[in-house]
Design an enzyme around this catalytic site. Sequence first.
Site, PDB file in Angstrom:
ATOM      1  NE  ARG A  43      33.629 156.232 -25.585  1.00  0.00           N
ATOM      2  CZ  ARG A  43      34.119 155.424 -26.517  1.00  0.00           C
ATOM      3  NH1 ARG A  43      34.971 155.830 -27.403  1.00  0.00           N
ATOM      4  NH2 ARG A  43      33.760 154.161 -26.548  1.00  0.00           N
ATOM      5  CE  LYS A  86      32.308 156.916 -32.014  1.00  0.00           C
ATOM      6  NZ  LYS A  86      31.162 156.169 -31.449  1.00  0.00           N
ATOM      7  NE  ARG A 103      30.382 149.770 -25.784  1.00  0.00           N
ATOM      8  CZ  ARG A 103      30.198 149.208 -26.977  1.00  0.00           C
ATOM      9  NH1 ARG A 103      29.553 148.057 -27.083  1.00  0.00           N
ATOM     10  NH2 ARG A 103      30.635 149.798 -28.050  1.00  0.00           N
ATOM     11  NE  ARG A 112      33.583 146.236 -29.799  1.00  0.00           N
ATOM     12  CZ  ARG A 112      33.604 147.549 -29.974  1.00  0.00           C
ATOM     13  NH1 ARG A 112      33.798 148.047 -31.178  1.00  0.00           N
ATOM     14  NH2 ARG A 112      33.431 148.349 -28.959  1.00  0.00           N
TER      15      ARG A 112
END
Length: 186
Positions: A88, A13, A144, A133
């Site tokens: 989300r 994305k 996640r 990250r």
Amino acid sequence: MRIVLLGPPGSGKGTQAALLNKALGVPHISTGDLLRAAVAAGTSLGRQAKAAMDAGELVSDELMLGLIEERMGADDVAAGYILDGYPRNLAQARALDDVLGRIEMPVDNALSLVVDEEQIVARLAKRSEEEGRSDDAEQVVRNRLEVYREQTAPVIGYYEEKGLLKAVDGVGSIETINQRLRSALG
Ligand code: AMP
């Protein structure tokens, strides 16, 4: 162009939104980037968001709504927007419709990048090595993905019901996927 970009973590994305931003000249609004900047700057928002981000959980809808209301109120949004990472969950999708209704800038395209989970896990492991990250660590990635399945995936149906959804195959080269997105936009 008023675009919401959907897809699991690691579906590309951010990369695709940046390319669309260049091609279309409308702002790329990534809530993940805004939150990481807030954490780095040590703002009150950043301090409140950090624990959820580190755990791969969602930051509260209330904090997110404040952030998105502020960002959507900026002048550059008059040109349109490419939203990356928001909404989300269904509550955020409804709240977003309220905010966008008030500024008379409703979503006109919801693009969903489709990538299967095996590819996602492999891509995130690679990103973890390359970018470091912290939320790309294996256990956090698993969380996640679970959060995505349970809370975020239903947002796809929300836009489908509104007749705004375009599903795009998210496997292939960056350029190929970008072409697919641009032809989906027409
Ligand atoms: P991202 O870069 O979009 O993967 O976002 C990184 C992290 O920021 C997520 O795992 C969440 O902890 C948080 N985050 C980003 N966008 C949202 C959102 N719309 N709602 C709640 N949390 C978010």
